[in-house]
Design a protein around this motif. Structure first.
Motif, PDB file in Angstrom:
ATOM      1  N   VAL A  37       0.875  -1.174   0.000  1.00 35.50           N
ATOM      2  CA  VAL A  37       0.000   0.000   0.000  1.00 35.50           C
ATOM      3  C   VAL A  37       0.908   1.219   0.000  1.00 35.50           C
ATOM      4  O   VAL A  37       1.914   1.238   0.712  1.00 35.50           O
ATOM      5  CB  VAL A  37      -0.916   0.013   1.250  1.00 35.50           C
ATOM      6  N   GLN A  39       1.439   5.691  -0.066  1.00 37.66           N
ATOM      7  CA  GLN A  39       0.843   6.962   0.336  1.00 37.66           C
ATOM      8  C   GLN A  39       1.726   8.089  -0.173  1.00 37.66           C
ATOM      9  O   GLN A  39       2.846   8.269   0.315  1.00 37.66           O
ATOM     10  CB  GLN A  39       0.701   7.029   1.863  1.00 37.66           C
ATOM     11  N   LEU A  45      -4.232   6.884   1.361  1.00 39.56           N
ATOM     12  CA  LEU A  45      -3.694   5.545   1.111  1.00 39.56           C
ATOM     13  C   LEU A  45      -4.157   5.033  -0.251  1.00 39.56           C
ATOM     14  O   LEU A  45      -5.285   5.296  -0.672  1.00 39.56           O
ATOM     15  CB  LEU A  45      -4.169   4.586   2.193  1.00 39.56           C
ATOM     16  N   TRP A  47      -4.009   1.330  -2.437  1.00 37.69           N
ATOM     17  CA  TRP A  47      -3.612  -0.074  -2.582  1.00 37.69           C
ATOM     18  C   TRP A  47      -2.823  -0.236  -3.879  1.00 37.69           C
ATOM     19  O   TRP A  47      -3.201   0.317  -4.919  1.00 37.69           O
ATOM     20  CB  TRP A  47      -4.854  -0.951  -2.592  1.00 37.69           C
ATOM     21  N   TYR A  59      -2.441  -9.675  -7.704  1.00 38.34           N
ATOM     22  CA  TYR A  59      -3.372  -8.616  -8.077  1.00 38.34           C
ATOM     23  C   TYR A  59      -2.632  -7.277  -8.093  1.00 38.34           C
ATOM     24  O   TYR A  59      -1.741  -7.037  -7.277  1.00 38.34           O
ATOM     25  CB  TYR A  59      -4.523  -8.537  -7.075  1.00 38.34           C
ATOM     26  N   TYR A  60      -3.034  -6.402  -9.024  1.00 39.49           N
ATOM     27  CA  TYR A  60      -2.416  -5.080  -9.137  1.00 39.49           C
ATOM     28  C   TYR A  60      -3.462  -3.999  -9.328  1.00 39.49           C
ATOM     29  O   TYR A  60      -4.502  -4.219  -9.957  1.00 39.49           O
ATOM     30  CB  TYR A  60      -1.470  -5.023 -10.355  1.00 39.49           C
ATOM     31  N   ALA A  61      -3.147  -2.821  -8.828  1.00 38.66           N
ATOM     32  CA  ALA A  61      -3.937  -1.642  -9.161  1.00 38.66           C
ATOM     33  C   ALA A  61      -3.660  -1.278 -10.619  1.00 38.66           C
ATOM     34  O   ALA A  61      -2.552  -1.507 -11.123  1.00 38.66           O
ATOM     35  CB  ALA A  61      -3.555  -0.480  -8.246  1.00 38.66           C
ATOM     36  N   ASP A  62      -4.657  -0.715 -11.280  1.00 33.83           N
ATOM     37  CA  ASP A  62      -4.481  -0.329 -12.683  1.00 33.83           C
ATOM     38  C   ASP A  62      -3.306   0.632 -12.850  1.00 33.83           C
ATOM     39  O   ASP A  62      -2.616   0.611 -13.875  1.00 33.83           O
ATOM     40  CB  ASP A  62      -5.750   0.341 -13.213  1.00 33.83           C
ATOM     41  N   TYR A  95       4.200   0.954   1.988  1.00 37.06           N
ATOM     42  CA  TYR A  95       4.036   0.109   3.155  1.00 37.06           C
ATOM     43  C   TYR A  95       3.830  -1.345   2.732  1.00 37.06           C
ATOM     44  O   TYR A  95       3.065  -1.633   1.801  1.00 37.06           O
ATOM     45  CB  TYR A  95       2.811   0.523   3.962  1.00 37.06           C
ATOM     46  N   LEU A 106      -7.974 -11.076  -0.735  1.00 36.95           N
ATOM     47  CA  LEU A 106      -8.300  -9.658  -0.625  1.00 36.95           C
ATOM     48  C   LEU A 106      -9.444  -9.406   0.346  1.00 36.95           C
ATOM     49  O   LEU A 106      -9.876  -8.270   0.521  1.00 36.95           O
ATOM     50  CB  LEU A 106      -8.673  -9.087  -2.004  1.00 36.95           C
ATOM     51  N   GLY A 107      -9.945 -10.452   0.976  1.00 36.64           N
ATOM     52  CA  GLY A 107     -11.102 -10.306   1.852  1.00 36.64           C
ATOM     53  C   GLY A 107     -10.739 -10.315   3.305  1.00 36.64           C
ATOM     54  O   GLY A 107     -10.940 -11.313   3.992  1.00 36.64           O
TER      55      GLY A 107
ATOM     56  N   GLN B   1     -10.950   1.909 -10.935  1.00 38.26           N
ATOM     57  CA  GLN B   1     -10.696   1.830  -9.511  1.00 38.26           C
ATOM     58  C   GLN B   1     -10.809   3.202  -8.877  1.00 38.26           C
ATOM     59  O   GLN B   1      -9.809   3.795  -8.451  1.00 38.26           O
ATOM     60  CB  GLN B   1      -9.316   1.221  -9.269  1.00 38.26           C
ATOM     61  N   TYR B  34     -16.575  -6.846   3.071  1.00 38.84           N
ATOM     62  CA  TYR B  34     -15.160  -6.620   3.367  1.00 38.84           C
ATOM     63  C   TYR B  34     -14.815  -5.131   3.382  1.00 38.84           C
ATOM     64  O   TYR B  34     -14.027  -4.636   2.570  1.00 38.84           O
ATOM     65  CB  TYR B  34     -14.290  -7.379   2.368  1.00 38.84           C
ATOM     66  N   TYR B  89      -9.400   6.251   7.339  1.00 33.75           N
ATOM     67  CA  TYR B  89      -9.599   5.774   5.976  1.00 33.75           C
ATOM     68  C   TYR B  89     -10.479   4.532   5.973  1.00 33.75           C
ATOM     69  O   TYR B  89     -10.296   3.631   6.801  1.00 33.75           O
ATOM     70  CB  TYR B  89      -8.265   5.402   5.328  1.00 33.75           C
ATOM     71  N   TYR B  93     -13.185  -4.300  -0.510  1.00 34.33           N
ATOM     72  CA  TYR B  93     -12.903  -5.180  -1.631  1.00 34.33           C
ATOM     73  C   TYR B  93     -13.786  -4.728  -2.789  1.00 34.33           C
ATOM     74  O   TYR B  93     -14.912  -4.248  -2.602  1.00 34.33           O
ATOM     75  CB  TYR B  93     -13.221  -6.629  -1.266  1.00 34.33           C
ATOM     76  N   SER B  97     -11.571  -7.510  -8.389  1.00 29.23           N
ATOM     77  CA  SER B  97     -10.456  -8.174  -7.699  1.00 29.23           C
ATOM     78  C   SER B  97      -9.369  -7.179  -7.335  1.00 29.23           C
ATOM     79  O   SER B  97      -8.177  -7.386  -7.618  1.00 29.23           O
ATOM     80  CB  SER B  97      -9.873  -9.311  -8.536  1.00 29.23           C
ATOM     81  N   THR B  98      -9.801  -6.095  -6.759  1.00 28.53           N
ATOM     82  CA  THR B  98      -8.875  -5.073  -6.264  1.00 28.53           C
ATOM     83  C   THR B  98      -9.359  -4.616  -4.897  1.00 28.53           C
ATOM     84  O   THR B  98     -10.444  -5.000  -4.439  1.00 28.53           O
ATOM     85  CB  THR B  98      -8.834  -3.858  -7.210  1.00 28.53           C
ATOM     86  N   LEU B  99      -8.552  -3.811  -4.270  1.00 31.35           N
ATOM     87  CA  LEU B  99      -8.944  -3.146  -3.036  1.00 31.35           C
ATOM     88  C   LEU B  99      -8.971  -1.649  -3.311  1.00 31.35           C
ATOM     89  O   LEU B  99      -8.166  -1.141  -4.103  1.00 31.35           O
ATOM     90  CB  LEU B  99      -7.944  -3.445  -1.926  1.00 31.35           C
ATOM     91  N   VAL B 100      -9.896  -0.963  -2.682  1.00 27.32           N
ATOM     92  CA  VAL B 100      -9.977   0.470  -2.886  1.00 27.32           C
ATOM     93  C   VAL B 100     -10.101   1.164  -1.527  1.00 27.32           C
ATOM     94  O   VAL B 100     -10.794   0.673  -0.629  1.00 27.32           O
ATOM     95  CB  VAL B 100     -11.153   0.829  -3.818  1.00 27.32           C
ATOM     96  N   PHE B 101      -9.396   2.280  -1.383  1.00 24.98           N
ATOM     97  CA  PHE B 101      -9.451   3.082  -0.169  1.00 24.98           C
ATOM     98  C   PHE B 101     -10.292   4.334  -0.402  1.00 24.98           C
ATOM     99  O   PHE B 101     -10.456   4.786  -1.544  1.00 24.98           O
ATOM    100  CB  PHE B 101      -8.040   3.535   0.252  1.00 24.98           C
ATOM    101  N   GLY B 102     -10.778   4.885   0.679  1.00 22.65           N
ATOM    102  CA  GLY B 102     -11.390   6.190   0.625  1.00 22.65           C
ATOM    103  C   GLY B 102     -10.319   7.266   0.639  1.00 22.65           C
ATOM    104  O   GLY B 102      -9.154   6.985   0.923  1.00 22.65           O
TER     105      GLY B 102
END
Lengths: 123, 110
Positions: A37, A39, A45, A47, A59-62, A95, A106-107, B1, B34, B89, B93, B97-102
């Protein structure tokens, strides 16, 4: 005590490469999915990437797909992030984080974080 | 995303209750359990306060509680204390299949 210690950050020119490492201790590394993650300075933050316990699922962020590669070595309890074609917008504290309360890769939630490694991309 | 939507700032007096919202879509917050919440002091790593929408990790004060309605999750801090002043924050999920933050919410104790 769970410890995650990142290393490998620094100053790099745009288009350059850097490899981050995260040394884990105090828990059974191979039983947890691991994550990066980041910042950006004064920002929120974001991911970046995740890897399953065995490394089979990634898995990757775009924003980093095709440029960053996550990997792990369970024998060494180590997590890595190879960062290529770096851009100014990749400047951030990176991080390493452990996922707990996890139903799948991811859950869950990040219950332990490293202290962070600063990556600065600038000419 | 796209990032989840949080208010930039929320404030309250000591002893009061405040609520921070986290709005997403049916593909993230609304579609899954999640959802997590993190607290972060300046220059420090985040700390998980809530996981799976409503669950508190061991050691987290019961003054912190989470909930969700539709595509919006919420974190409520009861009996606000000076030590609660920090950035908060949410994360979720996502079906991609990604994670997203505020974007984060700065909580100020007046």
């Amino acid at each position: 005590e769970v410890q995650l210690v990142e290393s490998g950050g620094g100053l790099v020119k745009p288009g350059g490469s850097l490899r981050l490492s995260c040394a884990a201790s105090g828990f059974t590394f191979s039983r947890h999915s691991m994550h990066w993650v980041r910042q950006a300075p004064e920002k929120g933050l974001e991911w970046v990437s995740s890897i399953s316990t065995s490394g089979a699922y990634i898995y990757y962020a775009d924003s980093v797909k095709g440029r960053f590669t996550i990997s792990r070595d369970n024998d060494k309890s180590a997590l890595y992030l190879q960062m290529n074609s770096l851009r100014a917008e990749d400047t951030a504290v990176y991080y390493c984080a452990r996922l707990e309360y996890a139903a799948f890769e991811l859950g869950g939630a990040f219950d332990n974080w490293g202290q962070g490694s600063l990556v600065t991309v600038s000419s | 995303q796209s990032a989840l939507t949080q208010p930039a700032s929320v404030s309250g007096s000591p002893g009061q209750s405040i609520t921070i919202s986290c709005t997403g879509t049916s593909s993230d917050v609304g579609g899954y359990k999640y959802v997590s919440w993190y607290k972060q002091y300046p220059g420090k790593a985040p700390k998980v306060m809530i996981y799976e929408v409503t669950n508190r990790p061991s050691g987290v004060s019961d003054r912190f509680s989470g909930s969700k309605s539709g595509n919006t999750a919420s974190l409520t801090i009861s009996g606000l204390q000076a030590e609660d002043e920090a950035h908060y924050y949410c994360s979720s999920y996502s079906s991609a299949s990604t994670l997203v933050f505020g974007g984060g919410t700065k909580v100020t104790v007046l």
